[in-house]
Design a protein around this motif. Structure first.
Motif, PDB file in Angstrom:
ATOM      1  N   ASP A 132      -8.613  -8.344  27.049  1.00 17.35           N
ATOM      2  CA  ASP A 132      -9.306  -8.238  25.866  1.00 17.35           C
ATOM      3  C   ASP A 132      -9.595  -6.787  25.415  1.00 17.35           C
ATOM      4  N   LEU A 133      -8.875  -5.920  24.372  1.00 18.43           N
ATOM      5  CA  LEU A 133      -9.054  -4.852  24.085  1.00 18.43           C
ATOM      6  C   LEU A 133     -10.093  -4.601  23.176  1.00 18.43           C
ATOM      7  N   GLY A 134     -11.238  -3.647  23.458  1.00 22.37           N
ATOM      8  CA  GLY A 134     -12.445  -3.407  22.468  1.00 22.37           C
ATOM      9  C   GLY A 134     -13.080  -4.750  22.389  1.00 22.37           C
ATOM     10  N   SER A 135     -13.374  -5.379  23.690  1.00 16.81           N
ATOM     11  CA  SER A 135     -13.984  -6.769  23.784  1.00 16.81           C
ATOM     12  C   SER A 135     -15.350  -6.762  23.088  1.00 16.81           C
ATOM     13  N   GLY A 136     -16.134  -5.826  23.073  1.00 13.89           N
ATOM     14  CA  GLY A 136     -17.436  -5.873  22.718  1.00 13.89           C
ATOM     15  C   GLY A 136     -18.329  -6.796  23.409  1.00 13.89           C
ATOM     16  N   PRO A 137     -19.041  -7.576  22.783  1.00 12.62           N
ATOM     17  CA  PRO A 137     -19.871  -8.628  23.889  1.00 12.62           C
ATOM     18  C   PRO A 137     -19.078  -9.561  24.073  1.00 12.62           C
ATOM     19  N   LEU A 138     -18.033  -9.754  24.439  1.00 13.47           N
ATOM     20  CA  LEU A 138     -17.102 -10.721  24.875  1.00 13.47           C
ATOM     21  C   LEU A 138     -16.996 -11.991  23.906  1.00 13.47           C
ATOM     22  N   THR A 139     -16.989 -11.711  22.593  1.00 11.38           N
ATOM     23  CA  THR A 139     -16.854 -12.542  21.583  1.00 11.38           C
ATOM     24  C   THR A 139     -15.603 -13.496  21.583  1.00 11.38           C
ATOM     25  N   THR A 140     -14.611 -13.043  21.975  1.00 15.14           N
ATOM     26  CA  THR A 140     -13.255 -13.730  22.162  1.00 15.14           C
ATOM     27  C   THR A 140     -13.305 -14.590  23.260  1.00 15.14           C
ATOM     28  N   VAL A 141     -13.808 -14.085  24.362  1.00 14.08           N
ATOM     29  CA  VAL A 141     -13.955 -15.152  25.370  1.00 14.08           C
ATOM     30  C   VAL A 141     -14.696 -16.110  25.258  1.00 14.08           C
ATOM     31  N   MET A 142     -15.872 -15.956  24.607  1.00 18.50           N
ATOM     32  CA  MET A 142     -16.982 -17.119  24.232  1.00 18.50           C
ATOM     33  C   MET A 142     -16.274 -18.040  23.271  1.00 18.50           C
ATOM     34  N   ALA A 143     -15.674 -17.393  22.200  1.00 18.37           N
ATOM     35  CA  ALA A 143     -15.119 -18.396  21.377  1.00 18.37           C
ATOM     36  C   ALA A 143     -14.055 -19.090  21.948  1.00 18.37           C
ATOM     37  N   LEU A 144     -13.318 -18.732  22.706  1.00 15.52           N
ATOM     38  CA  LEU A 144     -12.046 -19.375  23.509  1.00 15.52           C
ATOM     39  C   LEU A 144     -12.854 -20.557  24.114  1.00 15.52           C
ATOM     40  N   THR A 169      -5.997   2.190  24.540  1.00 13.41           N
ATOM     41  CA  THR A 169      -4.721   2.576  25.269  1.00 13.41           C
ATOM     42  C   THR A 169      -4.842   2.908  26.540  1.00 13.41           C
ATOM     43  N   ASP A 170      -5.973   2.633  27.264  1.00 10.42           N
ATOM     44  CA  ASP A 170      -6.100   2.903  29.000  1.00 10.42           C
ATOM     45  C   ASP A 170      -5.210   1.994  29.690  1.00 10.42           C
ATOM     46  N   HIS A 171      -4.805   2.185  30.638  1.00  9.03           N
ATOM     47  CA  HIS A 171      -3.925   1.365  31.719  1.00  9.03           C
ATOM     48  C   HIS A 171      -4.568   0.070  31.966  1.00  9.03           C
ATOM     49  N   ILE A 172      -3.747  -0.980  31.848  1.00 15.58           N
ATOM     50  CA  ILE A 172      -4.239  -2.141  32.410  1.00 15.58           C
ATOM     51  C   ILE A 172      -3.421  -2.575  33.607  1.00 15.58           C
ATOM     52  N   LYS A 173      -4.276  -2.778  34.726  1.00 19.55           N
ATOM     53  CA  LYS A 173      -3.706  -2.975  36.042  1.00 19.55           C
ATOM     54  C   LYS A 173      -2.596  -4.165  36.097  1.00 19.55           C
ATOM     55  N   ARG A 174      -2.978  -5.300  35.731  1.00 17.51           N
ATOM     56  CA  ARG A 174      -2.044  -6.373  35.808  1.00 17.51           C
ATOM     57  C   ARG A 174      -1.532  -6.754  34.380  1.00 17.51           C
ATOM     58  N   LYS A 175      -0.147  -7.130  34.349  1.00 23.62           N
ATOM     59  CA  LYS A 175       0.274  -7.447  32.835  1.00 23.62           C
ATOM     60  C   LYS A 175      -0.238  -8.798  32.771  1.00 23.62           C
ATOM     61  N   ALA A 176      -0.628  -8.650  31.350  1.00 22.68           N
ATOM     62  CA  ALA A 176      -1.266 -10.019  30.841  1.00 22.68           C
ATOM     63  C   ALA A 176      -0.318 -11.093  30.049  1.00 22.68           C
ATOM     64  N   ASP A 177      -0.808 -12.510  30.136  1.00 20.88           N
ATOM     65  CA  ASP A 177      -0.001 -13.441  29.589  1.00 20.88           C
ATOM     66  C   ASP A 177      -0.711 -13.341  28.068  1.00 20.88           C
ATOM     67  N   LEU A 178      -1.744 -12.898  27.887  1.00 18.99           N
ATOM     68  CA  LEU A 178      -2.409 -12.859  26.428  1.00 18.99           C
ATOM     69  C   LEU A 178      -3.190 -11.403  26.364  1.00 18.99           C
ATOM     70  N   VAL A 179      -2.612 -10.789  25.381  1.00 17.64           N
ATOM     71  CA  VAL A 179      -3.361  -9.770  25.161  1.00 17.64           C
ATOM     72  C   VAL A 179      -3.928  -9.781  23.541  1.00 17.64           C
ATOM     73  N   ILE A 180      -5.297  -9.412  23.608  1.00 17.56           N
ATOM     74  CA  ILE A 180      -6.121  -9.643  22.510  1.00 17.56           C
ATOM     75  C   ILE A 180      -6.904  -8.347  21.960  1.00 17.56           C
ATOM     76  N   ALA A 181      -6.710  -8.078  20.604  1.00 19.12           N
ATOM     77  CA  ALA A 181      -7.688  -7.113  20.187  1.00 19.12           C
ATOM     78  C   ALA A 181      -8.248  -7.764  18.935  1.00 19.12           C
ATOM     79  N   ALA A 182      -9.529  -8.105  18.909  1.00 20.61           N
ATOM     80  CA  ALA A 182     -10.321  -8.744  18.138  1.00 20.61           C
ATOM     81  C   ALA A 182     -11.517  -7.796  17.216  1.00 20.61           C
ATOM     82  N   ASN A 183     -11.434  -7.634  16.195  1.00 23.57           N
ATOM     83  CA  ASN A 183     -12.410  -6.963  15.542  1.00 23.57           C
ATOM     84  C   ASN A 183     -12.710  -5.634  16.051  1.00 23.57           C
ATOM     85  N   ALA A 184     -11.391  -4.968  16.400  1.00 33.33           N
ATOM     86  CA  ALA A 184     -11.339  -3.629  17.220  1.00 33.33           C
ATOM     87  C   ALA A 184     -10.613  -2.465  16.754  1.00 33.33           C
ATOM     88  N   PHE A 185      -9.442  -2.733  15.997  1.00 33.44           N
ATOM     89  CA  PHE A 185      -8.597  -1.726  15.466  1.00 33.44           C
ATOM     90  C   PHE A 185      -9.202  -1.274  14.271  1.00 33.44           C
TER      91      PHE A 185
END
Length: 374
Positions: A102-114, A165-181
């Motif tokens: 979750d890129l630009g996650s802020g206060p984990l909005t996407t995780v909680m919404a999911l 754009t910082d490195h993500i250690k493990r390749k993700a099954d889902l990459v999210i950018a919400a209210n970030a860009f």
């Protein structure tokens, strides 16, 4: 004939979770009486900072304590509502053991919404890497998520102070950018190379069968961002699943002052009571909310000629019509006097005339709605 619908009404379970979130906020993020009294003014000031005065806003504004309370108590819940509506209608299944970035996650909005909107995922082991430049926001979000999901949740959330754009250690099954860009500068010549860099980063961080989800709040600027990111992500081999019903050029790129942009409006009638009360106190009442988004994978969705309704209905030649998106470009669906308009986000199976007419005002191809809705 309607064949699917984005943004359906919330389930009773999801409504209950959003209503419960008001009590969780009071417990996890308590405010002193003087701060609670001042909250409505802080929300109003922050709203101006995020809209009309956004050029004056610091890029890491959520690192400042004075912004965190109004964001957590007003903007976060409304984003939870928006995302809940989207996740309820979006084909979104995350297998057991998946990695989510979750890129630009802020206060984990996407995780909680999911968690709130997809109850079938709550028992799965899912690993979230939440990245943001503001650690205070991440920490606050983690406290809220733990209160929402409980101590026994199998979801594992790792917070990381990082740029987009910082490195993500493990390749993700889902990459999210919400209210970030939308936080970035998209003016002039910056936009295309920036979108190219972000697209390459996200594509490179995704597994071969992984997906990418972009979510923004539905204004003209974010329409342009989404359209540019669509172009660049398709260059990396990704194809749209939703909302685009095709892989052709976007007919709503928001490139000019009067140009259309792809966004969806929907009702707030099932938003939590406490949030609507707070909005009224801040004099920021809502009759509806907007969103634009883009969901992609390397396989893409089924391209079978569907037409996706985008706009609200409007008067047209004595009847009603709506703007839509199709593989033929910008489309105007003419319901006439008899057919009932559809909800924004619904699709229909078109019955194209041999020689469709063109709307002189918009340049859209006119598609008569000749089928009964089911």
């Amino acid at each position: 004939m309607s064949i699917d619908r984005l943004f359906p009404n919330l389930t009773e379970d999801n409504q209950a979770e959003l209503e419960r979130f008001g009590d969780i906020l009071k417990r996890v993020w308590p405010l002193k009486a003087k701060h609670r009294e001042k909250l409505k003014y802080d929300i109003r000031d922050m709203s101006r900072g995020l809209t009309t005065e956004r050029s004056e806003r610091k890029i890491d504004y959520l690192s400042e304590a004075r912004f965190l309370s109004p964001y957590l108590t007003y903007f976060l819940p409304w984003n939870l509502y928006r995302m809940s509506r989207l996740f309820t209608g979006l084909e979104l299944d995350i297998p057991d053991g998946s990695e989510v970035a979750d890129l630009g996650s802020g206060p984990l909005t996407t995780v909680m919404a999911l968690w709130m909107s997809r109850p079938h995922l709550r028992e799965r082991r899912i690993n979230f890497t939440c990245m943001d430049r503001a650690p205070k926001s991440l920490q606050a979000g983690l406290k809220l998520f733990n209160a929402v999901a409980g101590e026994n949740s199998p979801w594992r959330v790792r917070t990381v102070k990082a740029n987009f754009t910082d490195h993500i250690k493990r390749k993700a099954d889902l990459v999210i950018a919400a209210n970030a860009f939308n936080e970035l500068d998209w003016s002039g010549r910056v936009a295309r190379p920036q979108a190219e860099k972000l697209a390459q980063h996200m594509a490179g961080a995704t597994t071969e069968t992984g997906r990418i989800l972009l979510i923004e709040t539905g204004v003209r600027l974010t329409g342009r961002i989404i359209a540019e990111m669509r172009t660049q992500l398709m260059q990396t081999g990704f194809k749209p699943i939703a909302p685009c019903p095709h892989v052709e050029e976007c007919p709503m790129p928001a490139t000019g002052q009067g140009a259309p942009w792809c966004h969806f409006n929907f009702s707030v009638k099932d938003a939590p009571t406490w949030l609507q009360t707070l909005s009224a106190e801040a004099r920021l009442e809502k009759e509806g909310v907007s969103m634009n988004f883009l969901y992609l994978s390397r396989k893409g969705g089924k391209d079978w000629g569907a037409v996706r309704i985008i706009s609200e209905p409007f008067k047209f030649h004595g009847g009603r019509a709506q703007y839509a998106c199709s593989h033929k470009g910008l489309t105007l669906v003419d319901h006439g006097e008899k057919q009932r308009p559809l909800f924004p986000g619904q699709s229909l199976v078109p019955n194209w005339p041999a020689n469709p007419k063109t709307d002189l005002k918009s340049g859209a191809l006119i598609l008569p709605n000749t089928k009964e809705k089911r």
